[in-house]
Design an enzyme around this catalytic site. Structure first.
Site, PDB file in Angstrom:
ATOM      1  N   ASP A  56      15.710   1.752 -19.660  1.00 50.99           N
ATOM      2  CA  ASP A  56      15.905   2.001 -18.234  1.00 50.99           C
ATOM      3  C   ASP A  56      17.227   1.419 -17.760  1.00 50.99           C
ATOM      4  OD1 ASP A  56      13.337   3.138 -18.236  1.00 50.99           O
ATOM      5  OD2 ASP A  56      12.387   1.272 -17.585  1.00 50.99           O
ATOM      6  N   ASP A  67       7.253  -1.431 -21.003  1.00 54.12           N
ATOM      7  CA  ASP A  67       8.117  -2.139 -20.059  1.00 54.12           C
ATOM      8  C   ASP A  67       7.826  -3.621 -20.186  1.00 54.12           C
ATOM      9  OD1 ASP A  67       9.394   0.110 -18.930  1.00 54.12           O
ATOM     10  OD2 ASP A  67       7.746   0.428 -17.541  1.00 54.12           O
TER      11      ASP A  67
END
Length: 183
Positions: free
Chosen positions: A149, A131
């Protein structure tokens, strides 16, 4: 169209994650992802829009918002990988069953599949998902995320929109007033 969107989503996701691996960490020289997962070091925020948007390297061993992170690492990785693989098969089957005029729905499934596959690849390769996008308003920070995402979220939103009659390629049913006017 499904395959093109899926491959494009996967390519952008994996490319941005490869780029993110070069973001600075403190202290320098940390082993990725092991030292970041063990909290021996952390990503150093790099402002994109000061006070609102940063690039910040992090690894998520769990699912969305680090769910399942408290389970044993090996068991969690197996469970999450099996769920993702099953979801990908299900999405492919449902996408193949869409009608030709359901382009928005098919694009939504492709974004969802591309995002799920991108995160599955990370999980299988590194045991955690990379991330790096951090949104915040000064001191309030939202959970960190990645392109996969975002593709998943946009895909779900498009799927919901495609469920509305006028976006689904179906014509609204004729009312009695329109039938009477046509006669």
């Amino acid at each position: 169209m499904f395959v093109v969107i899926l491959i494009a989503t996967l390519a952008v996701d994996q490319g941005t994650k490869a780029w993110a691996h070069g973001l600075p960490v403190s202290p320098a020289g940390c082993a990725q992802p092991a030292d970041l997962l063990a909290f021996h070091c952390a990503g150093v925020p790099q402002p994109v829009v000061a006070g609102y948007w940063d690039w910040e390297l992090a690894y998520n061993p769990g699912a969305a918002f680090s769910s399942f992170a408290s389970m044993g690492h090996a068991m969690m990785q197996i469970l999450l990988s099996l769920i993702a693989a099953g979801a990908l098969v299900g999405i492919a089957i449902v996408a193949l069953r869409t009608r030709p005029e359901q382009r928005l729905r098919r694009a939504a499934y492709a974004l969802i599949a591309g995002g799920a596959l991108g995160n599955l690849i990370d999980r299988l390769r590194a045991g955690a998902v990379t991330d790096f996008v951090r949104w915040r308003i000064h001191d309030h920070r939202w959970p960190i995320f990645n392109f996969a995402d975002a593709a998943l979220l946009v895909g779900v939103m498009l799927l919901m929109i495609s469920g509305l009659r006028w976006f689904d390629g179906r014509k609204p049913a004729a009312t009695s007033a329109t039938r009477d006017a046509a006669a």
